[in-house]
Design an enzyme around this catalytic site. Structure first.
Site, PDB file in Angstrom:
ATOM      1  N   CYS A 103       0.814  -1.491  -0.076  1.00 59.09           N
ATOM      2  CA  CYS A 103      -0.067  -0.088   0.037  1.00 59.09           C
ATOM      3  C   CYS A 103       0.786   1.332   0.060  1.00 59.09           C
ATOM      4  O   CYS A 103       0.372   2.477  -0.325  1.00 59.09           O
ATOM      5  CB  CYS A 103      -0.971  -0.037   1.116  1.00 59.09           C
ATOM      6  SG  CYS A 103      -1.834  -1.255   1.121  1.00 59.09           S
ATOM      7  N   HIS A 109      -3.229   7.289   2.374  1.00 58.85           N
ATOM      8  CA  HIS A 109      -3.547   6.037   1.743  1.00 58.85           C
ATOM      9  C   HIS A 109      -5.027   5.637   2.360  1.00 58.85           C
ATOM     10  O   HIS A 109      -5.324   5.676   3.590  1.00 58.85           O
ATOM     11  CB  HIS A 109      -2.615   4.849   1.877  1.00 58.85           C
ATOM     12  CG  HIS A 109      -3.066   3.412   1.945  1.00 58.85           C
ATOM     13  ND1 HIS A 109      -3.880   2.964   0.914  1.00 58.85           N
ATOM     14  CD2 HIS A 109      -3.138   2.385   2.584  1.00 58.85           C
ATOM     15  CE1 HIS A 109      -4.142   1.744   1.020  1.00 58.85           C
ATOM     16  NE2 HIS A 109      -3.782   1.406   2.137  1.00 58.85           N
ATOM     17  N   ASN A 154     -10.478  -0.190  -0.054  1.00 58.30           N
ATOM     18  CA  ASN A 154      -8.850   0.175   0.025  1.00 58.30           C
ATOM     19  C   ASN A 154      -8.535  -0.435  -1.193  1.00 58.30           C
ATOM     20  O   ASN A 154      -8.469  -1.711  -1.510  1.00 58.30           O
ATOM     21  CB  ASN A 154      -8.470  -0.531   1.442  1.00 58.30           C
ATOM     22  CG  ASN A 154      -7.068  -0.524   1.379  1.00 58.30           C
ATOM     23  OD1 ASN A 154      -6.070  -0.403   0.705  1.00 58.30           O
ATOM     24  ND2 ASN A 154      -6.460  -0.696   2.492  1.00 58.30           N
TER      25      ASN A 154
HETATM   26  O1  UT7 Z   1      -3.879  -0.976   3.579  1.00 60.69           O
HETATM   27  C1  UT7 Z   1      -3.274  -1.174   4.879  1.00 60.69           C
HETATM   28  C2  UT7 Z   1      -3.866  -2.585   4.988  1.00 60.69           C
HETATM   29  N1  UT7 Z   1      -5.094  -2.946   5.990  1.00 60.69           N
HETATM   30  C3  UT7 Z   1      -5.471  -1.978   6.917  1.00 60.69           C
HETATM   31  O2  UT7 Z   1      -5.309  -0.719   6.860  1.00 60.69           O
HETATM   32  C4  UT7 Z   1      -6.531  -2.681   7.845  1.00 60.69           C
HETATM   33  C5  UT7 Z   1      -6.368  -1.761   9.141  1.00 60.69           C
HETATM   34  N2  UT7 Z   1      -7.471  -2.635  10.013  1.00 60.69           N
HETATM   35  C6  UT7 Z   1      -8.795  -2.197  10.113  1.00 60.69           C
HETATM   36  O3  UT7 Z   1      -9.391  -1.569   8.932  1.00 60.69           O
HETATM   37  C7  UT7 Z   1      -9.703  -3.010  10.818  1.00 60.69           C
HETATM   38  O4  UT7 Z   1      -8.936  -3.679  11.826  1.00 60.69           O
HETATM   39  C8  UT7 Z   1     -10.763  -4.059  10.209  1.00 60.69           C
HETATM   40  C9  UT7 Z   1     -11.839  -3.287   9.600  1.00 60.69           C
HETATM   41  C10 UT7 Z   1     -10.035  -4.818   9.233  1.00 60.69           C
HETATM   42  C11 UT7 Z   1     -11.408  -4.746  11.300  1.00 60.69           C
HETATM   43  O5  UT7 Z   1     -12.169  -3.682  12.200  1.00 60.69           O
HETATM   44  P1  UT7 Z   1     -11.781  -4.015  13.827  1.00 60.69           P
HETATM   45  O6  UT7 Z   1     -12.776  -2.765  14.302  1.00 60.69           O
HETATM   46  O7  UT7 Z   1     -10.554  -3.741  14.000  1.00 60.69           O
HETATM   47  O8  UT7 Z   1     -12.578  -5.198  14.019  1.00 60.69           O
HETATM   48  P2  UT7 Z   1     -12.034  -6.570  14.943  1.00 60.69           P
HETATM   49  O9  UT7 Z   1     -10.969  -7.183  14.067  1.00 60.69           O
HETATM   50  O10 UT7 Z   1     -11.279  -6.113  16.187  1.00 60.69           O
HETATM   51  O11 UT7 Z   1     -13.190  -7.447  15.125  1.00 60.69           O
HETATM   52  C12 UT7 Z   1     -14.113  -7.026  15.990  1.00 60.69           C
HETATM   53  C13 UT7 Z   1     -15.476  -7.818  16.071  1.00 60.69           C
HETATM   54  C14 UT7 Z   1     -15.002  -9.340  16.097  1.00 60.69           C
HETATM   55  O12 UT7 Z   1     -15.942 -10.138  16.703  1.00 60.69           O
HETATM   56  P3  UT7 Z   1     -15.769 -10.427  18.371  1.00 60.69           P
HETATM   57  O13 UT7 Z   1     -14.726 -11.234  18.289  1.00 60.69           O
HETATM   58  O14 UT7 Z   1     -15.608  -9.261  19.057  1.00 60.69           O
HETATM   59  O15 UT7 Z   1     -17.045 -11.353  18.542  1.00 60.69           O
HETATM   60  C15 UT7 Z   1     -14.729  -9.735  14.643  1.00 60.69           C
HETATM   61  O16 UT7 Z   1     -15.027 -11.219  14.364  1.00 60.69           O
HETATM   62  O17 UT7 Z   1     -16.001  -7.801  14.877  1.00 60.69           O
HETATM   63  C16 UT7 Z   1     -15.874  -9.154  13.965  1.00 60.69           C
HETATM   64  N3  UT7 Z   1     -15.929  -8.918  12.429  1.00 60.69           N
HETATM   65  C17 UT7 Z   1     -16.719  -8.724  11.783  1.00 60.69           C
HETATM   66  N4  UT7 Z   1     -18.162  -8.720  12.139  1.00 60.69           N
HETATM   67  C18 UT7 Z   1     -19.012  -8.187  10.893  1.00 60.69           C
HETATM   68  C19 UT7 Z   1     -14.824  -8.848  12.004  1.00 60.69           C
HETATM   69  N5  UT7 Z   1     -15.150  -8.514  10.546  1.00 60.69           N
HETATM   70  C20 UT7 Z   1     -16.373  -8.380  10.654  1.00 60.69           C
HETATM   71  C21 UT7 Z   1     -17.111  -8.144   9.517  1.00 60.69           C
HETATM   72  N6  UT7 Z   1     -18.685  -8.126   9.549  1.00 60.69           N
HETATM   73  N7  UT7 Z   1     -16.866  -7.959   8.256  1.00 60.69           N
END
Ligand code: UT7
Length: 319
Positions: free
Chosen positions: A111, A246, A276
């Site tokens: 990225c 980005h 993204n």
């Molecule tokens: O270009 C650079 C590359 N990447 C990035 O910049 C990514 C940076 N990170 C992010 O954007 C975020 O971490 C994500 C959008 C990927 C995830 O969001 P988050 O707020 O960090 O969620 P999390 O991984 O902490 O998950 C929270 C909860 C979990 O459930 P539990 O364990 O609390 O029950 C996940 O299983 O949300 C759940 N979850 C979802 N629920 C519905 C994770 N993905 C999803 C989803 N829909 N798509």
């Protein structure tokens, strides 16, 4: 002999995929995706390819710059998702647009790739090695992500953006860039040639991401590298019209603005309709702003990229 951007172009695939459509593939919801990422829809390739999008973005940048492809000295494509390993996508673009005089190569810094390509072109122009450069970020992220992993798939989109750099008498600003290979597991995509994967249904064949680790890294390092690039060039935050980051996640951009104590309207975003798009995100956003007339001669702009590697980088430019 600092370079300036004399043309921009972009290409988004015709097919627009809404958040609602993701519910067919994974357990998710429009509300979750909007709230956690700011994304409402993204464009996904059907007919388009990494090279075809790059070609379209390049042609529209050339048209805007009122230049012929034959005037381009350097052509760099930043990508992690080209359809061929050999030849490089840049050579395929060269052939299709007729940039017969250009030196062509691809660059992979995930990225941060567009920023690294920008630094490469800038230094080539600054030293007098090249007079003009066409740099393109083009990505088919939908080919790399695991459509069964809700923690990654909902985040990404496809597209391409291009800018043309030309030598000029504008001030030269030193860029800033960093890498930390010890954090390589935070965002990982094994090559199909790695010998570690049995078949293409193996999740290891697709992108694996520790979303929270990447999120925390971005929120920590991006404000720091922005402060660093400003200090290097004797500039202050108030000198900057826009901080173009980005486009990874709306919440990352908001957190960076908070850390820098800057108003959010200095942080343009298009993650809502593009998702993204990895190394394509910055040039796509630049092109959208340029075509809307939001960038004005003399505006100082900071670009900042971050991603796998880990890699992170910032540059200042004068429009
Ligand atoms: O270009 C650079 C590359 N990447 C990035 O910049 C990514 C940076 N990170 C992010 O954007 C975020 O971490 C994500 C959008 C990927 C995830 O969001 P988050 O707020 O960090 O969620 P999390 O991984 O902490 O998950 C929270 C909860 C979990 O459930 P539990 O364990 O609390 O029950 C996940 O299983 O949300 C759940 N979850 C979802 N629920 C519905 C994770 N993905 C999803 C989803 N829909 N798509």
């Amino acid at each position: 002999m600092a370079a300036f951007i004399c043309g921009t172009g972009s290409c988004l695939p015709a097919y627009r995929m809404t958040n609602e459509e993701w519910t067919q593939y994974v357990e998710t919801s429009d509300a979750w995706i909007r709230e956690r990422t700011g994304i409402e829809s993204r464009h996904i390739v059907r007919e388009e390819t990494c090279v075809s999008m790059a070609v379209q973005a390049a042609k529209s940048a050339l048209e805007q710059a009122d230049m012929e492809a034959g005037e381009i000295d350097l052509l760099v494509v930043s990508t992690i998702s080209a359809e061929h390993i050999l030849p490089c996508a840049a050579c395929e673009v060269q052939q299709q647009i007729g940039a017969a005089n250009a030196v062509c190569f691809d660059l992979n810094a995930a990225c941060s790739g567009f920023l690294m390509a920008y630094h490469t072109a800038l230094s080539g122009i600054e030293t007098g090695m090249y007079k003009t450069a066409l740099i393109i970020g083009s990505e088919c992220m939908s080919h790399l992500m695991n459509w069964k992993d809700r923690g990654t798939c909902i985040l990404f989109g496809d597209g391409a953006g291009a800018v043309i750099l030309k030598n000029s008498s504008r001030p030269f600003y030193l860029p800033a860039g960093h890498s930390d290979g010890s954090k390589k597991d935070a965002l990982l995509l094994r090559s199909r040639h790695s010998g570690e994967i049995d078949n293409f249904t193996d999740p290891q064949y697709y992108m694996q991401m520790d979303g929270q680790a990447v999120f925390k890294f971005a929120v920590r390092q991006v404000p720091e590298v922005i402060r660093e690039v400003l200090k290097k060039n004797g500039l202050k935050q108030e000198d900057i019209r826009f901080f173009i980051l980005h486009q990874a996640n709306r919440r990352i951009t908001e957190a960076v603005a908070r850390h820098l104590k800057e108003p959010l309207d200095k942080f343009p975003m298009n993650v809502d309709h593009c998702g993204n798009t990895s190394s394509a995100s910055i040039p796509i956003l630049l092109d959208e702003m340029n075509r809307k007339g939001e960038l004005h001669r003399g505006d100082k702009i900071v670009l900042a990229g971050f991603g796998a590697g880990l890699t992170w980088s910032a540059a200042v430019l004068e429009w």
